[in-house]
Design an enzyme around this catalytic site. Structure first.
Site, PDB file in Angstrom:
ATOM      1  N   ASP A  51      20.983 -11.938   4.065  1.00 14.76           N
ATOM      2  CA  ASP A  51      21.895 -12.485   4.953  1.00 14.76           C
ATOM      3  C   ASP A  51      24.048 -11.748   4.522  1.00 14.76           C
ATOM      4  O   ASP A  51      24.256 -12.235   4.659  1.00 14.76           O
ATOM      5  CB  ASP A  51      22.593 -13.123   2.954  1.00 14.76           C
ATOM      6  CG  ASP A  51      22.202 -12.861   1.795  1.00 14.76           C
ATOM      7  OD1 ASP A  51      22.331 -10.891   1.736  1.00 14.76           O
ATOM      8  OD2 ASP A  51      22.171 -13.603   0.945  1.00 14.76           O
ATOM      9  N   SER A  52      23.588 -10.186   4.300  1.00 17.02           N
ATOM     10  CA  SER A  52      24.663  -9.638   5.157  1.00 17.02           C
ATOM     11  C   SER A  52      24.871 -10.291   6.418  1.00 17.02           C
ATOM     12  O   SER A  52      25.618  -9.400   7.196  1.00 17.02           O
ATOM     13  CB  SER A  52      23.635  -8.263   4.682  1.00 17.02           C
ATOM     14  OG  SER A  52      22.293  -7.902   6.573  1.00 17.02           O
ATOM     15  N   ASP A  90      15.612 -13.849   3.892  1.00 23.01           N
ATOM     16  CA  ASP A  90      16.988 -13.593   2.495  1.00 23.01           C
ATOM     17  C   ASP A  90      16.749 -15.088   2.175  1.00 23.01           C
ATOM     18  O   ASP A  90      17.642 -15.399   3.111  1.00 23.01           O
ATOM     19  CB  ASP A  90      17.847 -13.105   3.235  1.00 23.01           C
ATOM     20  CG  ASP A  90      18.522 -11.699   2.126  1.00 23.01           C
ATOM     21  OD1 ASP A  90      18.382 -12.136   0.612  1.00 23.01           O
ATOM     22  OD2 ASP A  90      19.454 -11.218   2.155  1.00 23.01           O
ATOM     23  N   LYS A 120      12.700 -13.148   0.479  1.00 24.17           N
ATOM     24  CA  LYS A 120      14.069 -12.244  -0.541  1.00 24.17           C
ATOM     25  C   LYS A 120      14.820 -13.253  -1.574  1.00 24.17           C
ATOM     26  O   LYS A 120      15.242 -13.705  -0.431  1.00 24.17           O
ATOM     27  CB  LYS A 120      14.469 -11.084  -0.365  1.00 24.17           C
ATOM     28  CG  LYS A 120      14.967 -10.265  -1.203  1.00 24.17           C
ATOM     29  CD  LYS A 120      15.888  -8.973  -0.845  1.00 24.17           C
ATOM     30  CE  LYS A 120      16.869  -9.168   0.293  1.00 24.17           C
ATOM     31  NZ  LYS A 120      18.192  -9.890  -0.290  1.00 24.17           N
ATOM     32  N   GLU A 122      17.630 -13.361  -4.732  1.00 23.98           N
ATOM     33  CA  GLU A 122      18.233 -12.195  -5.630  1.00 23.98           C
ATOM     34  C   GLU A 122      17.883 -12.713  -7.098  1.00 23.98           C
ATOM     35  O   GLU A 122      17.875 -13.811  -7.285  1.00 23.98           O
ATOM     36  CB  GLU A 122      19.909 -12.199  -5.332  1.00 23.98           C
ATOM     37  CG  GLU A 122      20.036 -11.394  -4.037  1.00 23.98           C
ATOM     38  CD  GLU A 122      21.303 -10.964  -3.309  1.00 23.98           C
ATOM     39  OE1 GLU A 122      21.827 -12.020  -4.678  1.00 23.98           O
ATOM     40  OE2 GLU A 122      21.756 -11.119  -2.152  1.00 23.98           O
ATOM     41  N   GLU A 189      19.542  -2.018  -5.201  1.00 26.44           N
ATOM     42  CA  GLU A 189      20.220  -1.700  -4.675  1.00 26.44           C
ATOM     43  C   GLU A 189      21.461  -1.776  -5.648  1.00 26.44           C
ATOM     44  O   GLU A 189      21.653  -1.934  -6.366  1.00 26.44           O
ATOM     45  CB  GLU A 189      21.041  -2.695  -4.094  1.00 26.44           C
ATOM     46  CG  GLU A 189      21.779  -2.966  -3.440  1.00 26.44           C
ATOM     47  CD  GLU A 189      22.903  -4.720  -2.129  1.00 26.44           C
ATOM     48  OE1 GLU A 189      21.930  -4.953  -2.431  1.00 26.44           O
ATOM     49  OE2 GLU A 189      23.573  -4.265  -1.786  1.00 26.44           O
TER      50      GLU A 189
HETATM   51  O1  KIV Z   1      20.966  -9.282   3.002  1.00 24.39           O
HETATM   52  C1  KIV Z   1      20.811  -7.499   3.624  1.00 24.39           C
HETATM   53  O2  KIV Z   1      21.166  -7.224   3.955  1.00 24.39           O
HETATM   54  C2  KIV Z   1      20.200  -7.234   2.695  1.00 24.39           C
HETATM   55  C3  KIV Z   1      20.120  -5.235   2.012  1.00 24.39           C
HETATM   56  C4  KIV Z   1      21.180  -4.794   1.965  1.00 24.39           C
HETATM   57  C5  KIV Z   1      18.943  -5.583   1.355  1.00 24.39           C
HETATM   58  O3  KIV Z   1      19.544  -7.505   1.027  1.00 24.39           O
END
Ligand code: KIV
Length: 273
Positions: A51-52, A90, A120, A122, A189
């Protein structure tokens, strides 16, 4: 035959095997088809559609604004460009927090519509019941503890985790509970190296993938834009290593094109029909 062709498809079992054999796991983020095609040729174990994307693709100041639909579009593009690496999507802010049912339905969308092979999620102890149910539905889950960017406002900024006893205890308990729930891997992280080493040693079947969590994790993940120099000016976290500096190359190539168009040098007859 190239090395890449001999490589087997990475699955969640590969993570388990690599952890058991002490082989390091390399993960990178990817957000589009072209980059996924390139990265898949490197032997990278997994491509995380992070989600980056909110920050590095869409220019937001945090990961919070990115939606399910946008993340599915990124995931589908990455999946189309990936042959060997495991594709992990994510789950964005508010796609899993409101209820377990919401989490299951949205995780399912990533597999059905996005072509992801895992998601993924969180969160630590508080997210374990939800994560357990998603896994029971047949969807592999990578956990994510430490500095979880979707909770950035609760942390009050990007603060290194695991410095106080209480925080260490919470991280270790969370990691053990996520392993018990069935997570095949877990992002650690921005945390103290000592606690990430302790977590990595304590987990028997869940591979730890660090980002700013020191050298003792089972693997490492970095944001692809960060390692290619495609970062916000002045943004250089300590854990980011520069593997290339693409901005001058891109600017030079694009400037030459602009110049050639303006001077009439592009296109030539050979480049025309
Ligand atoms: O969204 C992302 O890029 C991440 C990584 C930094 C692990 O969650």
């Amino acid at each position: 035959m190239s090395v890449v062709h001999k490589r087997r498809k990475t699955t969640i079992n590969t993570f388990l095997q690599k952890k058991a054999q002490g082989e390091k796991i390399a993960v990178l983020t990817a957000y589009d088809y072209s980059m996924a095609r390139l990265l898949d040729q490197t032997g990278v174990d997994a491509l995380l559609v992070g989600d980056s994307a909110a920050n590095v693709v869409h220019g937001y100041g945090s990961t919070l604004p990115v939606s399910m639909d946008v993340m599915i579009a990124h995931t589908a593009a990455v999946a189309r460009g990936t042959d060997k690496a495991l594709v992990i999507a994510d789950m964005p802010f508010m796609s899993f927090q409101p209820s377990t049912e919401t989490a299951i339905l949205n995780a399912g969308r990533f597999l059905k519509e996005g072509g992801a092979e895992a998601v993924k999620i969180e969160g630590g102890l508080e997210m374990v019941p939800t994560i357990r149910r998603v896994i029971e539905c047949g969807i592999p889950v990578m956990g994510h503890i430490g500095l979880t960017p979707q909770s950035i406002h609760r942390f009050g900024g990007p603060k290194v985790q695991g410095r106080e006893e209480r925080s260490k205890h919470y991280l270790l308990e969370s990691a053990l509970a996520l392993e018990d729930a069935g997570c095949f891997a877990m992002v650690l992280e921005l945390m103290e190296s000592g606690i990430s080493m302790q977590i990595t040693k304590a987990l028997k079947t869940t591979a730890t993938i660090g980002i700013g969590a020191g050298p003792d994790c089972d693997g490492q993940v970095l944001v692809i834009n960060d390692i290619l120099g495609l970062r916000e000016p002045g943004f250089k976290p300590r854990f980011v290593r520069d593997y290339a500096d693409l901005p001058p190359i891109i600017i030079e190539a694009a400037s030459r094109f602009v110049g050639d168009v303006r001077s009439g040098k592009y296109p030539t007859k050979d480049e025309s029909f």
